[in-house]
Enzyme design. Structure first.
Site, PDB file in Angstrom:
ATOM      1  N   ASP A   1      -2.552  69.587  65.337  1.00 45.74           N
ATOM      2  CA  ASP A   1      -1.246  70.089  64.942  1.00 45.74           C
ATOM      3  C   ASP A   1      -0.142  69.216  65.520  1.00 45.74           C
ATOM      4  OD1 ASP A   1       0.830  72.221  64.162  1.00 45.74           O
ATOM      5  OD2 ASP A   1      -1.055  73.167  63.613  1.00 45.74           O
TER       6      ASP A   1
ATOM      7  N   HIS B   1       5.089  74.553  66.013  1.00 47.42           N
ATOM      8  CA  HIS B   1       3.979  75.039  65.201  1.00 47.42           C
ATOM      9  C   HIS B   1       2.651  74.928  65.938  1.00 47.42           C
ATOM     10  CE1 HIS B   1       0.976  74.990  61.888  1.00 47.42           C
ATOM     11  NE2 HIS B   1       1.804  75.839  61.332  1.00 47.42           N
TER      12      HIS B   1
ATOM     13  N   SER C   1      -1.543  79.428  57.570  1.00 48.73           N
ATOM     14  CA  SER C   1      -1.543  78.632  58.789  1.00 48.73           C
ATOM     15  C   SER C   1      -1.674  79.518  60.019  1.00 48.73           C
ATOM     16  CB  SER C   1      -0.238  77.833  58.872  1.00 48.73           C
ATOM     17  OG  SER C   1      -0.171  77.069  60.039  1.00 48.73           O
TER      18      SER C   1
END
EC number: 3.4.21.112
Length: 985
Positions: free
Chosen positions: A151, A182, A347
């Site tokens: 990520d 994120h 996600s």
């Protein structure tokens, strides 16, 4: 690559150095920079015997967008746009792998204050909702499991994480920290130890930073990082990105290599719902656990992508995906620096499953039993099916952590199937199979079953699968053919089951049952004997509903063979207003982006079948109408000849076309940064020159005009979205025209013009006796789920009334918009774009000295029907029970009696250390000792006090001597009255 180019001029090429943690290890690929004027060197690379494939280096841009509070997550918080860096002149595939997270409105704290607010409990976190705390109390917290997060990175001193084993940077930025938040959120869902509790806080976190703070990544960064994950023997890998390019060969091949090395990959299925056929790669691969999203009311999230997979089109049928669904809407996870925040998207659902998998792996004593197949088997066998939801939305159902624990801890290596049975009568779960019964003479129903092999990374099917019909349940009324993977690798393969009705059941109606039985063998890893194998036999129950063959007028044949989409080529959207996603990638199938049209036709009593082979491969006498929608493929000369003959003999034809304009095609090109060239689409929304070749014998043709606009037809509001017009039509036909805007002029010159009397609809009865009818319409977007603004299903009904029954709707026949059919002599017809590369992706064309020519006509598919081995026994009445694996009875696996215990969590107090300061506890963090242990202790003491009180009172009452109550004498007058009253006997 260096040896292949060694003898060429040095200034024309160079190997790009890659500075990352994998640089110290051997690599299986190189990034080569080749000058534009030396593109012939690519041929040298491609022809070298030691080079498997040459593909372009690809560049990714990702931008962050926020949803307003209360949004349903229908738009992406991280909308990724991929711009391609080309190094191969042969490829024109832009890579589109996006981050699959959505903001739920809590990405930033609101900071609002109210003088009066409701008192409410601290909300439970997703790990506790899924009862991870039960496994924590048993001492399982993810210890000893290596989990990788690919990520945006993670800050070094984030207070939520105890065991960050390694942080690596694979980008061209000199930082390991997360500048977007994120990656921190995803890592927190998996392994946070406080506040927003993760599933496996004791797991070893390996952070792979593969995106920059500008949200950019390259294919080579992922490939290097994947190689490093294999070297580090990662157990679980979470990948919350995805894209439609399942033909991105280096990426797909490397994912196979990862899982072959026992890495359990968990990936988000995509945020392109509620459209069907929108699965993202790599979650759509058989060896990957693909995860969809639900909300906390167990509804499928609107944003969650739906199946089927589209790899297998046009000749086959897609597989069931997602594998499993879990919470992905409004889930709380770690903030970028501290605290918690909420996000939505697949996600988010992906790390929920990745965290659960990490926790589950830590509960298994014999880690050799845990592999990508066995873990997926445990998850799908234990999943809770959601009512009223089909398998292309929910897969096998909702994640059930404790049932998965029970199965995994009673597991023995074996093979299993996904789906585990075929029931064409079970709606809605088995949609679309259950939406239409089968009948004699129909196209075979194809069910694509995934074989999961928990015995080993490689395996094979022994002999051939066996078809065993149940005679008491009319199993001999169906024929079955199977095809399957010659080798099951890695961990999985396919079993394609084709089902047809036997001739003796042409007029029969009823239910037929049987099963397919197959045996899977895998090399025994720990068997000292040479050639030792593990064997597993599985059954696939089959249940179908058969009806008599419908009349020809009710049967519609959908042409799938001539539909093309991305990947592999650059095929643009049919609606040019959709600029955010210019690629046509949904498969153009009746069960993907034409699902609503299919459902409508079924509700009107039509039977819709799919033609996945050339026009030469079907019996036209069985069908009333051939339906061609948005066709991009060319046609074999033999197909054109046969269709003309079929229509002369009574077959009817409906064509929904789209735009094709070479000037506009050049306008919607994109720039190739590496070769500094512009790449153009290989066709328009439809391949009008090819369609014109098909219908020219009847004096018909479409134009290269490009129109849009609102209008009214037969009292119905309509919208024309990037459609074409009819350029030529027989003079005795019926043509309807409308006033539309010239969209082509707008695209090319930014000018607006209105055009009157644009022919959009044509109806024609062929002159031969008993001949069929033809209907043309210049726009398909009104029946396409991915583009539709106003549906025209009423128009489709009217056209089918005309083609199948010869009834011309009066509203069209007497329309005030009826015009004289155009002769088409005033303007040349559209020609194919010069220099297009359609032959690279076409099933019809092949390169021939720079001028593509038709390939030889392929043979029609021939199914080899399995020889039945009938069983004179009763079939099972309920095919869907608990999906138990062979070795598991979950009712016999005990769990601790923990009741409804859920540990509460509190944020860190000012000045409180984020370190693990309570050794030896099952639950991590200080709050676990204070809250998780103190509350149950007081509850126990309170219960003992109450119990003691009642025991004392009961003892006192029993120890007292009993006193006889004094007898009360009756008054004298009552005694006298009783003596005088007569009694009745």
């Amino acid at each position: 690559s260096s040896s292949a180019l060694r003898n060429t001029e040095a200034e024309n090429w160079r190997i790009v150095e890659r500075e990352n943690p994998a640089s110290d290890y051997p690599s299986d690929f190189e990034v080569v920079q080749i000058r534009q004027d030396a593109r012939s060197r690519l041929l040298t690379l491609q022809d070298h015997p030691y080079i498997k494939r040459v593909t372009p280096q690809r560049k990714v841009f990702r931008t962050l967008k926020l949803l307003s509070a209360g949004g349903d997550g229908s738009s992406s918080c991280n909308d990724t746009r991929w711009v391609q860096k080309w190094q191969s002149w042969q490829s024109s595939r832009p890579l589109r792998r996006t981050s699959l997270s959505l903001s739920s409105g809590f990405w930033h704290a609101t900071g609002r204050h109210s003088s009066r607010r409701l008192l409410r409990a601290i909300p439970r976190h997703v790990a506790q909702i899924l009862q991870a705390d039960v496994l924590w109390q048993m001492g399982h917290t993810g210890s000893g499991v290596k989990v990788a997060v690919f990520d945006t990175g993670l800050s070094e001193k984030h207070p939520h994480f105890k065991n960050v084993k390694e942080r690596t940077n694979w980008t061209n930025e000199k930082t390991l920290d997360d500048g977007l938040g994120h990656g921190t959120f995803v890592a927190g869902v998996i392994a946070s130890m406080r506040e927003c509790q993760g599933f496996a806080p004791d797991s070893e976190l390996h952070i792979f930073r593969v995106f920059t703070n500008n949200q950019v990544s390259y294919t080579s960064w992922f490939l290097d990082a994947f190689n490093y994950a294999i070297l580090k023997k990662i157990d679980v890998l979470n990948l919350s990105i995805g894209g439609p390019d399942f033909m991105d060969h280096p990426f797909v091949d490397k994912v196979w290599e990862l899982t072959a090395n026992r890495v359990i990959m968990v990936s988000a299925i995509g945020n392109d719902g509620p459209l069907y056929g929108t699965l993202n790669n790599p979650a759509d691969q058989m060896d990957v656990i693909g995860v969809g999203g639900i909300d906390f009311e167990d509804n499928i999230a609107r944003f969650s992508s739906r199946g089927m997979t589209t790899w297998e089109l046009p000749g086959g049928y897609g597989r069931v995906k997602p594998d499993i669904v879990t919470y992905g809407s409004g889930v709380r996870g770690s903030g970028m620096k501290e605290g918690c925040r909420s996000l939505s998207g697949t996600s988010v659902a992906s790390p929920v499953v990745a965290g659960a998998v990490t926790l589950l792996a830590s509960t298994v004593l014999n880690r050799e039993l845990v592999n990508p197949a066995s873990m997926k088997q445990a998850l799908i066998a234990s999943a809770r099916r959601l009512p009223g939801v089909n398998m292309f939305e929910q897969g096998h159902g909702k994640l059930d952590l404790l049932r998965a624990y029970q199965i995994l801890n009673s597991y023995r290596p074996q093979a299993s199937l996904s789906p585990s049975y075929i029931d064409l009568t079970e709606c809605p779960y088995m949609w679309p199979y259950c939406s239409q019964p089968i009948y004699y003479g129909g196209m075979p129903t194809i069910v694509n079953v995934t074989i999961l092999n928990g015995m080993g990374v490689t395996g094979r099917i022994v002999d051939k699968p066996i078809w065993q019909p149940y005679l008491p349940q009319n199993g001999d009324h169906i024929d079955v053919a199977v095809s399957y993977s010659p080798v099951l690798w890695p961990w999985a393969g396919y079993l394609a089951v084709s089902i047809s009705v036997a001739k003796k059941a042409a007029s029969w109606e009823g239910i037929a049952q049987g099963h397919v039985m197959l045996t899977v063998a895998s090399p025994a890893e720990n068997d000292s004997a040479v050639g030792g194998e593990m064997i597993s036999t599985v059954k696939l129950p089959v249940k179908v509903k058969i009806v008599p063959t419908p009349p020809r007028s009710k049967r519609v044949l959908w042409d799938q063979y001539h539909n093309l989409r991305y990947p592999p080529g650059y095929f643009p959207r049919d609606n040019l207003r959709m600029k955010n996603d210019p690629l046509d990638w949904n498969g153009d199938h009746i069960h993907t982006n034409f699902r609503d049209m299919y459902q409508h036709l079924r509700s009107m009593g039509y039977f819709v079948e799919v033609l996945g082979s050339p026009i030469t491969c079907f019996d036209a006498s069985q069908y009333g109408t051939l339906l061609m929608v948005d066709s991009e493929e060319e046609y074999f000369p033999e197909e054109i000849t046969k269709l003309r003959r079929d229509i002369d003999n009574g077959l009817s034809l409906i064509i929904f076309s789209d735009w094709y304009n070479t000037s506009v095609m050049r306008k919607v090109k994109f720039y190739d940064e590496n070769t500094r060239q512009w790449w153009m689409p290989d066709t328009g929304g439809a391949n009008i020159p090819a369609l014109n070749d098909l219908i020219s014998v009847w004096g018909m043709a479409f134009s290269d005009g490009l129109y849009e606009g609102d209008f009214t037809m037969a009292d119905h509001d309509m919208y024309y979205a990037s459609g074409c017009s009819i350029a030529r039509f027989p003079e005795d036909g019926v043509v309807i025209a409308q006033t539309l805007k010239d969209q082509g002029l707008e695209v090319l010159k930014q000018e607006t013009a209105v055009v009157d009397n644009v022919p959009v609809l044509g109806l024609y009865q062929t002159p031969s006796e008993g001949g069929g009818r033809i209907a043309l319409y210049g726009d398909s977007n009104c029946i396409d789920d991915s583009h539709r603004q106003k549906d025209c299903f009423w128009l489709l009904d009217a056209l089918l009334q005309y083609t199948s029954y010869g009834v011309t709707p009066p509203s069209l026949l007497h329309s005030q918009n009826k015009v004289t059919p155009p002769a088409g002599t005033d303007k040349p017809l559209p020609e194919r774009l010069e220099g297009n590369h359609l032959y690279r992706y076409s099933k019809v064309l092949e390169a021939h000295l720079g001028d593509p020519k038709p390939r030889p006509l392929p043979a029609c598919p021939h199914l080899s029907w399995a020889k039945p081995q009938p069983l004179n026994e009763t079939a099972p009445s309920n095919l869907w029970k608990h999906q138990k694996l062979l070795s598991v009875d979950i009712d016999k696996v005990e769990l601790p009696n923990v009741g409804a215990y859920r540990p509460q969590v509190r944020p860190l107090s000012p000045g409180e250390s984020g370190a693990w300061d309570i050794p030896g506890g099952i639950m991590p963090g200080r709050y676990n000792q204070e809250v998780g242990q103190t509350i149950p202790m007081f509850a126990f003491l309170g219960a003992m006090v109450v119990l003691s009180f009642f025991v004392v009172q009961l003892t006192k009452s029993r120890s007292k001597p009993k006193r006889r109550k004094p007898r009360i004498k009756r008054p004298l007058y009552l005694q006298q009255q009783q003596q005088q009253t007569p009694h009745t006997v």
